[in-house]
Design an enzyme around this catalytic site. Sequence first.
Site, PDB file in Angstrom:
ATOM      1  N   ASN A 396       0.815  -1.206   0.000  1.00  0.00           N
ATOM      2  CA  ASN A 396       0.000   0.000   0.000  1.00  0.00           C
ATOM      3  C   ASN A 396       0.855   1.265   0.000  1.00  0.00           C
ATOM      4  O   ASN A 396       0.997   1.925  -1.030  1.00  0.00           O
ATOM      5  CB  ASN A 396      -0.948  -0.029   1.211  1.00  0.00           C
ATOM      6  N   ASP A 397       1.469   1.570   1.137  1.00  0.00           N
ATOM      7  CA  ASP A 397       2.177   2.843   1.246  1.00  0.00           C
ATOM      8  C   ASP A 397       3.345   2.958   0.269  1.00  0.00           C
ATOM      9  O   ASP A 397       3.657   4.052  -0.188  1.00  0.00           O
ATOM     10  CB  ASP A 397       2.689   3.040   2.681  1.00  0.00           C
ATOM     11  N   VAL A 398       3.979   1.828  -0.067  1.00  0.00           N
ATOM     12  CA  VAL A 398       5.148   1.899  -0.944  1.00  0.00           C
ATOM     13  C   VAL A 398       4.783   2.228  -2.387  1.00  0.00           C
ATOM     14  O   VAL A 398       5.654   2.469  -3.205  1.00  0.00           O
ATOM     15  CB  VAL A 398       5.983   0.592  -0.912  1.00  0.00           C
ATOM     16  N   TYR A 435       0.317   1.338   7.114  1.00  0.00           N
ATOM     17  CA  TYR A 435       0.745   1.799   8.432  1.00  0.00           C
ATOM     18  C   TYR A 435       0.802   3.310   8.527  1.00  0.00           C
ATOM     19  O   TYR A 435       0.689   3.880   9.596  1.00  0.00           O
ATOM     20  CB  TYR A 435       2.070   1.174   8.863  1.00  0.00           C
TER      21      TYR A 435
END
Lengths: 469, 94
Positions: A396-398, A435
Amino acid sequence: MIYLYLLATLFFVFGIKRLTHVRTCASGNRLSEIGMAIAIVTTLIIFSDQVNWAVLVAGIVVGSGIGLVLAKRTPTTQMPELVAALNGFGGIASALVAMAEVLKGVAANDALPAGAAARSIADAGPVGAVATLAAILIGMVTLTGSFVAYGKLSGKKLSHPLEGSARHGLHLLLGLGAIALGAWMCFSTGGATTAAMLLLAALAAVLGVFLVMPIGGADMPVVVSLLNSYSGVAAAFAGFVIDNPLLVVVGSLVGASGLILTQIMCKAMNRSLGNVLLGGMGEESVAEDARDYTNIKSAGPEEVAMLLDGVSSVIFVPGYGLAVAQAQHVVKELADLLIARGCEVRYAIHPVAGRMPGHMNVLLAESDVPYDQLWEMERINGEFKNTDVVIVVGANDVVNPAARESSGPIAGMPILDVDQARTVVVVKRSLSPGYAGIKNPLFELDNTLMVFSDAKAALEGMVKELKDL
Amino acid sequence: MEQYFLIIFIFAIAALLGFELITKVPPTLHTPLMSGSNAISGITIVGAIMASTGDGFLIQAVAFLAVTLAMINVVGGYTVTDRMLGSFKKKEKK
């Protein structure tokens, strides 16, 4: 004999040094194993006429057996958890070493002739007293902290009962209580010393639990790395207590290098250590909110299979979701199918994808993905715009383009530019944030398709559909 | 205090060495490095062995626990690190 200790230390130093380079890492670990063997054998020889061999042999056999079984049986996906658990064992061992020394002092007092003044720990000097307290405190915090980390890494939700200032108050109280008990232990004699020591150990154990609890699951790699550093420091303090230079040197070596590694990890995730420890962006504080999203297109495995039919280039972006779902073998199966159809397949590895840096490399290597298909971020970022389909599996965040904005929690974090690909397929269980706890605009793009499913189930579905086409 | 001077001195030097030893680590190696240095922190096995020189059931029990737990850390840590590194090596040869 002291020269053998020096030799062991050299093996450790060069072992760690070689572990930091890809080409030399295997030999580095070998060196440090030799160092450990030298250290153990030397100690056994020095104290051969004083030790209790029955206890030693039993402990070594049982410990080695358990260690071997744990290390061999644990599946690759759970290695981060295993490292956390092993670290906890090391921490409590250091605490026990200091405790045994306290008990020896108590026993020596009991053996004194009547009338002779009993000596407390503090009588032996301030350094020894502080080191005893610190070894027990840090060792026990490492033990329980590591096991909370273990629980969180295996996906258990453990949240702190208190919030905000009440939480910090509790931690402060526990810390001060531990120091007070430690002081009582150092200045008392006889049974009181033993009682204070046990209470100190118990309190430190509770403190370890509460300290790690509020930290989000995604930050656990950093926590494990920090606790690894702690267990080194605990060993060094235990070395002060028993006056053993090898323990002091190697313990502080690991303590310091662990701290640096922790910092490197934080930097890769664009977080500060303080930020992680205070749990500011932990996953517990995040409210799942699917309503924030508009323009979401969702698809099933069969639609993705149709999309994959006839494409010439596919890049997989694995993330933590792949590890959780243990989907590394299925992803390989899908990749093999695509390759058999003449499609070029690569994997884009973000430096901090997964629960630990390097986690994805270990995982994909386990399912025999060829090394040359794994591309690191800098190398593959230019390739996305010439790619037909990118399949993001549980990351997700990457891949969040919000990182390119000038402000925001992940601003400036290096990301994989998957949005430049012709089509992006995101396999994810829900729209819940990663996160960093923020919305991912990637999901709303016109060229993005969402597959809401467990990674393994979704990929298995694609494999099946693709075979049927 | 003087008796401790030397040991505090080597503590400080070793810590400095630890800080300097690790500068650039490729992300691939973060986990193996952490696991490898975790195994090294099992050096406390040396202290655990020394603990068993004491007399009395309680001390021997503590020593047994310490030796067992430290050995789990040492053997488990090295074995799992070897496993991680082994999977890299296999790939590079191909």
